[in-house]
Design a protein around this motif. Sequence first.
Motif, short mmCIF file in Angstrom:
data_model
loop_
_atom_site.label_atom_id
_atom_site.label_comp_id
_atom_site.label_asym_id
_atom_site.label_seq_id
_atom_site.Cartn_x
_atom_site.Cartn_y
_atom_site.Cartn_z
N GLN A 88 0.86 -1.19 0.00
CA GLN A 88 0.00 0.00 0.00
C GLN A 88 0.90 1.23 0.00
OE1 GLN A 88 -3.51 0.24 -0.07
NE2 GLN A 88 -2.89 2.34 -0.55
N LEU A 89 0.73 2.08 -1.02
CA LEU A 89 1.52 3.31 -1.09
C LEU A 89 0.91 4.36 -0.16
CD1 LEU A 89 2.42 1.79 -3.71
CD2 LEU A 89 2.68 4.05 -4.77
N LYS A 90 1.79 5.11 0.48
CA LYS A 90 1.33 6.18 1.37
C LYS A 90 0.64 7.25 0.54
CE LYS A 90 2.94 8.78 5.38
NZ LYS A 90 4.12 9.13 6.21
N TRP A 91 -0.46 7.75 1.05
CA TRP A 91 -1.27 8.80 0.43
C TRP A 91 -1.97 8.34 -0.87
CZ3 TRP A 91 4.11 10.48 1.00
CH2 TRP A 91 4.37 11.00 2.28
N VAL A 92 -1.86 7.08 -1.25
CA VAL A 92 -2.47 6.59 -2.50
C VAL A 92 -3.35 5.38 -2.19
CG1 VAL A 92 -2.06 5.57 -4.76
CG2 VAL A 92 -0.56 7.39 -3.94
N LYS A 93 -4.54 5.38 -2.77
CA LYS A 93 -5.41 4.23 -2.61
C LYS A 93 -5.21 3.29 -3.81
CE LYS A 93 -9.00 6.59 0.09
NZ LYS A 93 -10.43 6.97 0.17
N ASN A 94 -4.20 2.48 -3.74
CA ASN A 94 -3.95 1.52 -4.81
C ASN A 94 -4.49 0.15 -4.40
OD1 ASN A 94 -1.71 1.76 -2.90
ND2 ASN A 94 -0.71 0.13 -4.10
N ASN A 95 -5.70 -0.12 -4.90
CA ASN A 95 -6.35 -1.39 -4.55
C ASN A 95 -5.78 -2.57 -5.34
OD1 ASN A 95 -8.14 -0.05 -2.79
ND2 ASN A 95 -9.47 0.52 -4.52
N GLU A 96 -5.15 -2.27 -6.47
CA GLU A 96 -4.53 -3.31 -7.30
C GLU A 96 -3.02 -3.16 -7.24
OE1 GLU A 96 -6.05 -5.71 -8.92
OE2 GLU A 96 -8.08 -5.05 -8.36
N PRO A 97 -2.28 -4.25 -7.41
CA PRO A 97 -0.82 -4.14 -7.44
C PRO A 97 -0.37 -3.24 -8.60
CG PRO A 97 -1.51 -6.43 -7.25
CD PRO A 97 -2.75 -5.64 -7.56
N LEU A 98 0.73 -2.56 -8.43
CA LEU A 98 1.29 -1.76 -9.52
C LEU A 98 1.82 -2.71 -10.60
CD1 LEU A 98 3.23 0.95 -7.47
CD2 LEU A 98 0.82 0.90 -8.16
N PRO A 99 1.44 -2.51 -11.87
CA PRO A 99 1.73 -3.54 -12.89
C PRO A 99 3.16 -3.53 -13.43
CG PRO A 99 0.46 -1.74 -13.85
CD PRO A 99 0.54 -1.46 -12.37
N PHE A 100 3.84 -2.37 -13.42
CA PHE A 100 5.11 -2.27 -14.15
C PHE A 100 6.29 -2.23 -13.18
CE2 PHE A 100 1.96 0.11 -16.87
CZ PHE A 100 1.73 -0.96 -17.73
N LEU A 101 7.13 -3.26 -13.27
CA LEU A 101 8.23 -3.45 -12.32
C LEU A 101 9.58 -3.41 -13.03
CD1 LEU A 101 5.65 -4.58 -10.94
CD2 LEU A 101 7.08 -6.38 -9.96
N TYR A 102 10.51 -2.65 -12.46
CA TYR A 102 11.86 -2.55 -13.01
C TYR A 102 12.89 -2.85 -11.93
CZ TYR A 102 9.70 0.17 -16.82
OH TYR A 102 8.92 0.60 -17.88
#
Length: 928
Positions: A88-102
């Motif tokens: 869970q990112l601070k200050w962000v409501k990200n209900n789904e995982p972030l898709p792009f990983l580097y």
Amino acid sequence: MLTPEQKARKEIDKQLKAAGWIIQDIKRFNPTQGLGIAVTEYQTDTGPADYALFVNGKAIGVIEAKKEEEGERITVHEIQTERYAHSQLKWVKNNEPLPFLYESTGTITQFTDIRDPKPRSRRIFSFHRPEQLQSWFKQENTLRSRLQQFPKLNEDGLRKCQIKAIKNLEVSFGENRPRALIQMATGAGKTFTAITAVYRLLKFADAKRILFLVDTKNLGKQTEQEFMAFSPNDDPNKFIQLYNVQRLNSSFISPDSQVCISTIQRMYSILKGKDLDDSAEETNPNELKITGQPREVEYNDKIPPGFFDFIIIDECHRSIYNLWRQVLDYFDAFQIGLTATPDKRTFGYFEGNVVSEYTHEEAVTDGVNVGYEIYSIETKITKQGAIVEAGEYVDKRHRMTRKKRWNQLDEDVAYAGKDLDRDVVNPSQIRQVVRTFREKLKSELFPKRKEVPKTLIFAKSDSHADDIIKIVRKEFGEGNRFCRKITYLPEKTEEGEQPDKDSPDRKLNDFRTDFYPRIAVTVDMIATGTDVKPIECLLFMRDVKSKNYFVQMKGRGTRTYKKDDLQKVTPSATTNKTHFVIVDAVGVTKSVKTDDRPLERKKSVSLKDLMMSVVMGPDDEDTLTSLASRLTRMEKQIDEKEKERFVNLTEGKTINAVAKELLNAFDTDKLTNRAREHFSLPNGQMPTDHEIQQVQALAIEAATLVFSDADVRDFIENTRKKYEQVIDDINQDEVTFAGWDKQAAEKAEGIVQDFRQFIEDNRDEITAIKIFYQQPYQQRTFTFRMIKEVLEKLQASKPHLAPLRVWQAYEQLGKVKTKSPEKELVALVSLLRHVTGIDEALTPYDGTVDRNFQNWVFRKQAGALKFNEEQMDWLRMIKNHIAASFHIEREDFDYSPFDAEGGIGKMYQLFGGDMDTIIDELNVELAA
């Protein structure tokens, strides 16, 4: 002093900025500054992410930064990146995982889209642009998901090898394999296969842009033409009506182009931001010499790494190495290699993922290609070289200007054969090769041809090509049009203009479609990738060390061609193109060990003996492949009724099917698969050598069983004899004798005796032969149909006694000095007259008719009867008709050429009541 971690961050920041990202500290975060924001040390509920990526204010990815030394362990850190993506990112409501990983060290970067089926990281040149990630984020399914959803392939209009390649390629895409290799014999339709795959990628996988890489400008033009001509089998529109195709001639790439065709040289220059010299596109990139250390390509914001989804690499065996590999490493795209001649490096680059393998031997067996025979010409100087002694006066010629000067040698000049036409030019050596080639063309290589078959000569250099051209024109007694040079030269025309008449393109098109030139000389322009189907002969006057390049050069002759099309440029051709001839004047076939050597390996063994060999037991590869080669050639020559009869005799097997079974008995891959099935081996377990030998024995037994039937053997032998031409390979040093040797004379005597025996055996059964024995009076009833009956009986029961071949046997025995007739029926009548005793010496029948006509006219004119000029014209027409058709009747005057002059009515007007008497007299007297 920067720490390793700080150095890595500095390089990562540089790459992100180049890719259009704005880097911000979390305290200064402002999503309105640009489309893409990379926020450093962004807090999550599992710790700070090195970079959080925001596009249009929405968090969509993370970057895990590591010091350069961690490059060897980069995959270990994938777990850490995934943890941040699922946090869970601070200050962000990200209900789904972030898709792009580097994961990145600044030196290497790898990327994963976790929405892919079975997400897998991949190495990329640099970070994707914000616009790219935004586009991907909006898509319902990722590209790799869509690649698992191809509909069933419509197989209409596709060859089996093309169907296999496309299906296996799509399986490879579905398995997320980044590189795939299609190995397909020259002439089997690699480009057509690739375009079909491109069409399906655009239509069904929603690919945005595809790069079609070639390595010469000429190949680029041909590829563009094939795209323009391509019509999908599931849509009434042409490809170019559905999708935009652009062949790159500058650094500009239209954003609306779904397909871009470019040389790898031009794409390299675009990425480097440099202008390209057009001449660089004219030459195989492996032949370009790079001086100094080449600079690596750098990030190009106009063409970012994600610009193309797929890259097709034509002739990939020569364009994926060294300097040019940078182009392929730059783009984050699937790569599909096309080649007829992969080597170990090619297999290695494509990670052993060969989705389709279609060899030259398979293509010949399937009738997709034609096979070849080798004819050697050897000269003393070619093999041994020579010495020019000191004191001799010689010409010295400047290589480029060709300016000559007269010079006396102050020391011996010794040279080997390999020095010819580079350091030393010996016109006599070229002349001997060309002269021997000319002499053997119609006698041995292409008997029955009136014109020189379309021939391509490979020269060592432009200077060598000019020397060859001059000597060819002189030796053949022909002008400039007969023999032309076709080589790489910069075009002088603007894009879209018609090529100049002297341009390479125009010359090549003339060679392909016009009667002239008959012979083309090239250094390497049409060594690869150029389709000239009428070529029936390749004359090698240069050696080639690369086996792949040699196979490509041979590929210029492999194209099949229908009889009607072939006759448009070679009128005297009487069949489909069944094979081509390699004339080896430099030992190229001996110095280069090709993977696809000729199927025909026992040319000295008769077809009858080959068949009996397999019946009696020999199961060696040379015997079976030679037999397969003979059957494949025969299948191209026979008609549909004969093919149907073969199928009936073999209870359902076609000639090609039998040939393929013979070849498959020595195909390692197929035998391995058979052994796995036969012995029920678990997946992944390789069969032992003994197990493979067992299934091979079964395969050979099944493949050769058909020849146990004597009716099948008789059919093959008798049918083949009607069509096959024998070509001998003769090694020569220099011409020391011109004539028939003892063995040939004995064979000729046997043919003559067989013909005499055939006539004797049929003297009472065949009407025409009976008439000849009972001449002269009954010859007035002799007709064209009767002599045709004799020829048909010969073809059916004694095909080796073809009239022109019997005539040749008389020539070998020195019993005839006159030129052989052009027509078989005329030759047959001449032979019948000689065998039955009418003519003591063998004489062409049309010559006999001419002589008898002169005597008959002289006798008539000596009496009371005098012929005027108009009457003589008609008598000559009658004479010509009898010379060709052996007899004339009243109804013949209703046809050409008589009908145009008034027909039987005019004949009566000219000769009155004597008309029938004259017709009867000419039928008897001219044949006397």
